[in-house]
Design an enzyme around this catalytic site. Structure first.
Site, PDB file in Angstrom:
ATOM      1  N   ARG A 188      22.522  13.130 -33.276  1.00 19.85           N
ATOM      2  CA  ARG A 188      23.585  12.980 -32.280  1.00 19.85           C
ATOM      3  C   ARG A 188      23.288  11.863 -31.283  1.00 19.85           C
ATOM      4  O   ARG A 188      24.216  11.237 -30.760  1.00 19.85           O
ATOM      5  CB  ARG A 188      23.833  14.309 -31.559  1.00 19.85           C
ATOM      6  CG  ARG A 188      22.641  14.969 -30.877  1.00 19.85           C
ATOM      7  CD  ARG A 188      23.038  16.390 -30.458  1.00 19.85           C
ATOM      8  NE  ARG A 188      22.009  17.147 -29.752  1.00 19.85           N
ATOM      9  CZ  ARG A 188      21.051  17.852 -30.336  1.00 19.85           C
ATOM     10  NH1 ARG A 188      20.960  17.864 -31.663  1.00 19.85           N
ATOM     11  NH2 ARG A 188      20.186  18.538 -29.611  1.00 19.85           N
ATOM     12  N   HIS A 215      18.965  14.006 -24.300  1.00 20.78           N
ATOM     13  CA  HIS A 215      19.455  15.380 -24.288  1.00 20.78           C
ATOM     14  C   HIS A 215      19.349  15.945 -22.885  1.00 20.78           C
ATOM     15  O   HIS A 215      18.614  15.431 -22.034  1.00 20.78           O
ATOM     16  CB  HIS A 215      18.640  16.225 -25.276  1.00 20.78           C
ATOM     17  CG  HIS A 215      18.591  15.639 -26.647  1.00 20.78           C
ATOM     18  ND1 HIS A 215      19.507  15.940 -27.622  1.00 20.78           N
ATOM     19  CD2 HIS A 215      17.726  14.741 -27.214  1.00 20.78           C
ATOM     20  CE1 HIS A 215      19.217  15.268 -28.732  1.00 20.78           C
ATOM     21  NE2 HIS A 215      18.138  14.535 -28.500  1.00 20.78           N
ATOM     22  N   ASN A 264      27.721  21.532 -29.396  1.00 15.32           N
ATOM     23  CA  ASN A 264      28.227  21.689 -28.033  1.00 15.32           C
ATOM     24  C   ASN A 264      29.560  22.425 -28.041  1.00 15.32           C
ATOM     25  O   ASN A 264      29.782  23.336 -27.232  1.00 15.32           O
ATOM     26  CB  ASN A 264      28.424  20.323 -27.371  1.00 15.32           C
ATOM     27  CG  ASN A 264      27.137  19.603 -27.045  1.00 15.32           C
ATOM     28  OD1 ASN A 264      27.083  18.374 -27.081  1.00 15.32           O
ATOM     29  ND2 ASN A 264      26.083  20.339 -26.733  1.00 15.32           N
ATOM     30  N   GLU A 298      15.136  16.966 -28.016  1.00 15.54           N
ATOM     31  CA  GLU A 298      15.502  18.021 -27.085  1.00 15.54           C
ATOM     32  C   GLU A 298      14.443  19.127 -27.040  1.00 15.54           C
ATOM     33  O   GLU A 298      13.668  19.312 -27.987  1.00 15.54           O
ATOM     34  CB  GLU A 298      16.855  18.613 -27.494  1.00 15.54           C
ATOM     35  CG  GLU A 298      17.387  19.750 -26.633  1.00 15.54           C
ATOM     36  CD  GLU A 298      17.612  19.399 -25.164  1.00 15.54           C
ATOM     37  OE1 GLU A 298      16.640  18.958 -24.520  1.00 15.54           O
ATOM     38  OE2 GLU A 298      18.738  19.600 -24.670  1.00 15.54           O
ATOM     39  N   LYS A 301       0.821  -1.210   0.000  1.00 19.25           N
ATOM     40  CA  LYS A 301       0.000   0.000   0.000  1.00 19.25           C
ATOM     41  C   LYS A 301       0.858   1.264   0.000  1.00 19.25           C
ATOM     42  O   LYS A 301       0.624   2.194  -0.775  1.00 19.25           O
ATOM     43  CB  LYS A 301      -0.948   0.014   1.209  1.00 19.25           C
ATOM     44  CG  LYS A 301      -1.944  -1.114   1.261  1.00 19.25           C
ATOM     45  CD  LYS A 301      -2.920  -0.961   2.410  1.00 19.25           C
ATOM     46  CE  LYS A 301      -2.239  -0.894   3.767  1.00 19.25           C
ATOM     47  NZ  LYS A 301      -1.413  -2.077   4.071  1.00 19.25           N
ATOM     48  N   ARG A 354      23.530  11.328 -21.823  1.00 18.40           N
ATOM     49  CA  ARG A 354      23.407  12.289 -22.920  1.00 18.40           C
ATOM     50  C   ARG A 354      24.160  11.736 -24.122  1.00 18.40           C
ATOM     51  O   ARG A 354      25.030  10.869 -24.007  1.00 18.40           O
ATOM     52  CB  ARG A 354      23.991  13.639 -22.508  1.00 18.40           C
ATOM     53  CG  ARG A 354      23.136  14.390 -21.499  1.00 18.40           C
ATOM     54  CD  ARG A 354      23.791  15.677 -21.068  1.00 18.40           C
ATOM     55  NE  ARG A 354      23.907  16.646 -22.153  1.00 18.40           N
ATOM     56  CZ  ARG A 354      24.536  17.808 -22.053  1.00 18.40           C
ATOM     57  NH1 ARG A 354      25.151  18.132 -20.918  1.00 18.40           N
ATOM     58  NH2 ARG A 354      24.576  18.637 -23.073  1.00 18.40           N
ATOM     59  N   HIS A 355      23.807  12.248 -25.285  1.00 22.42           N
ATOM     60  CA  HIS A 355      24.573  11.920 -26.491  1.00 22.42           C
ATOM     61  C   HIS A 355      26.028  12.326 -26.278  1.00 22.42           C
ATOM     62  O   HIS A 355      26.358  13.140 -25.398  1.00 22.42           O
ATOM     63  CB  HIS A 355      23.997  12.685 -27.687  1.00 22.42           C
ATOM     64  CG  HIS A 355      23.887  14.155 -27.427  1.00 22.42           C
ATOM     65  ND1 HIS A 355      24.969  15.019 -27.481  1.00 22.42           N
ATOM     66  CD2 HIS A 355      22.830  14.929 -27.061  1.00 22.42           C
ATOM     67  CE1 HIS A 355      24.593  16.238 -27.191  1.00 22.42           C
ATOM     68  NE2 HIS A 355      23.277  16.217 -26.919  1.00 22.42           N
TER      69      HIS A 355
END
Length: 485
Positions: A320, A405, A276, A340, A58, A269-270
């Site tokens: 990516r 992303h 970047n 993203e 529960k 992340r990629h």
């Protein structure tokens, strides 16, 4: 403003720069976005009354449901009758020196005095819950056994006196001896104040005796007039009765997707992308050389942590993430919902360019990043809404690796760790790092593995904040005063 934009550009409907390759949008556009208001949930008022024997899950279901609904910005609170009992017993001990005996005998149906006390606790807890709903809450969870028709009638009749508030009963059933044994073991080893001065063996004997006391009088829900859900073995079978409306259906659908099989969820992340490196946001850039190195090293890192266990890889539709996953020897699924956060007209720009072109909106985003929506794009709040199907599917699955992303993984991470919306946009999700989450009964264990492959730091700290959001990883059950929890 949009009309002027269309007139300047010949009525051309702007494509996303992900498609068109456009870099900086025309600087004649002023005022690119605005804040998104929280949905109006003021009419949603539900008492969710738990039903079930001890050690049947529960509190686990209560905790999961609270985390899910709070992530969607409903006001949710658990009112645990056992915690109220312990809080009042502690206050009595401190004021009068009288120590109440809450051993198994206290829960016997033959103990008339204790029965009256437990009924009063359940009623008082319900009154606190109803008052909280009147003050703005949406879903109040009455966490107790509520194991007889008489108790459920009391709850139903009391709620019926309140205009605009409905009651749903959620019964958690379990006939799997292994699950029950695991729940009993968790109960007696989790710091429960009822067993503070007992050995583990004594605590287990007493708790099993408590269960037997409840079993003698337990009545499963059969009342045809009630709105209820029955969940068998945490999701293997779900029965619904008289479920109506959007929020009730949403709760039911979520509960239908839960399971308690051991599993891990991996976030990454990629690999570092060309954008970047250039400091640009959004876009559909390829991996940088260092990002490609990460993609080649990722399969070994995953294998070292799961061995030969089965795993499914989810990526966005952007190249990516697909490139980062290309060397992984697992089934791969591509989700548009994992794309993203859409930066709209700012897609493909650096933060410096955005601040120079749109200083007012840049400041507004720093002031309220969760609610800020790019013109033609999204806010973090929008992303949470579109990720709801992902959460549903994650709860159904076993081992999953999501290659995604920064904004997307922040939203998902906040769900699993029950983090507030104000902190969500500032969670640190670095490049070239795998985050492993292992769901437990009352939270998630977390491990992070960072590969020694350099990458730019794309994290922007919370403006004017003394410190970044704290993530306290705890899988222990909290025993709190329900009036302040």
């Amino acid at each position: 403003m949009l009309k002027q934009f269309d007139e300047v550009h010949g009525g051309l409907t702007r494509k996303s720069s992900r498609e068109s390759g456009l870099a900086t949008p025309p600087r004649s556009v002023v005022g690119i976005g605005g804040k998104v208001a929280k949905p109006d949930y003021s009419e949603a008022k539900i008492v969710l009354a738990m039903v079930g024997l001890p050690a049947r899950g529960k509190s686990y279901l209560s905790n999961k449901l609270m985390r899910y609904l709070k992530w969607l910005e409903y006001e949710v609170k658990v009112f645990n009758v056992g915690q109220l009992r312990r809080t009042r017993a502690k206050a009595k001990r401190e004021q009068s020196g009288v120590q109440e005996n809450h051993s198994a005998e206290y829960f016997s149906h033959d103990n008339k005095e204790a029965n009256q006390l437990r009924d009063k606790l359940a009623e008082d807890c319900l009154e606190m819950l109803i008052q909280w709903l009147k003050e703005g809450g949406n879903v109040g969870i009455h966490d107790a056994t509520n194991s007889t028709k008489e108790r459920r009638a009391m709850i139903s009749n009391r709620v019926a006196r309140e205009k605009g508030i409905v009651v749903i009963f959620l019964e958690s059933l379990c006939d799997d001896p292994a699950v029950i044994a695991a729940n009993v073991a968790l109960k007696v080893s989790s710091g429960d104040p009822d067993y503070m001065n007992m050995s583990r063996e004594e605590a287990e004997r007493d708790f099993l005796e408590r269960i037997r006391k409840y079993e003698k009088i337990y009545e499963t829900i059969t009342e045809p007039n009630l709105t209820y859900m029955k969940v068998m073995n945490v999701g293997s079978q779900v029965t619904l009765c008289n479920i109506h409306g959007y929020l009730q259906s949403r709760i039911a659908f979520y509960l239908m997707n839960l399971h308690v099989k051991p599993r891990s969820i991996f976030f990454s992340r990629h690999g570092e992308s060309v954008y970047n490196v250039e400091g640009k946001i959004g876009g559909d850039a390829h991996l940088s050389p260092r990002g490609q190195t990460y993609a080649k090293a990722l399969p070994q890192l995953i294998h070292d942590n799961i061995g030969d266990a089965n795993l499914t890889v989810w990526t966005s539709t952007l190249q990516r993430t697909i490139e980062t996953a290309q060397n992984l020897p697992f089934t791969k699924l591509t989700w548009k919902a994992l794309d993203e956060l859409d930066a709209g007209v700012c897609d493909g720009m650096t933060y410096e360019e955005i601040e120079a072109a749109y200083p007012e909106d840049f400041a507004n985003r720093d002031e309220d990043k969760f609610n800020y929506r790019y013109r033609g794009g999204e806010s973090y709040r929008d992303v949470v809404v579109r990720l709801e199907p992902i959460i549903m599917e994650l709860e159904r699955q076993e081992n999953i690796l999501i290659i995604g992303h920064q904004a997307i993984l922040r939203c998902l991470y906040a769900y699993f760790h029950n983090l507030p919306q104000d902190d969500l946009p500032y969670i640190k999700i670095p490049l070239h790092t795998v985050i492993k989450l292992t769901p437990k009964a009352y939270g998630c264990d977390e491990e992070r593995y960072t590969l020694p492959i350099a990458a730019v730091d794309t994290h922007r700290p919370k403006p004017k904040a003394a410190k970044q959001p704290d993530v306290v990883v705890s899988t222990a059950r909290q025993y709190l005063d329900p009036t302040i929890a």
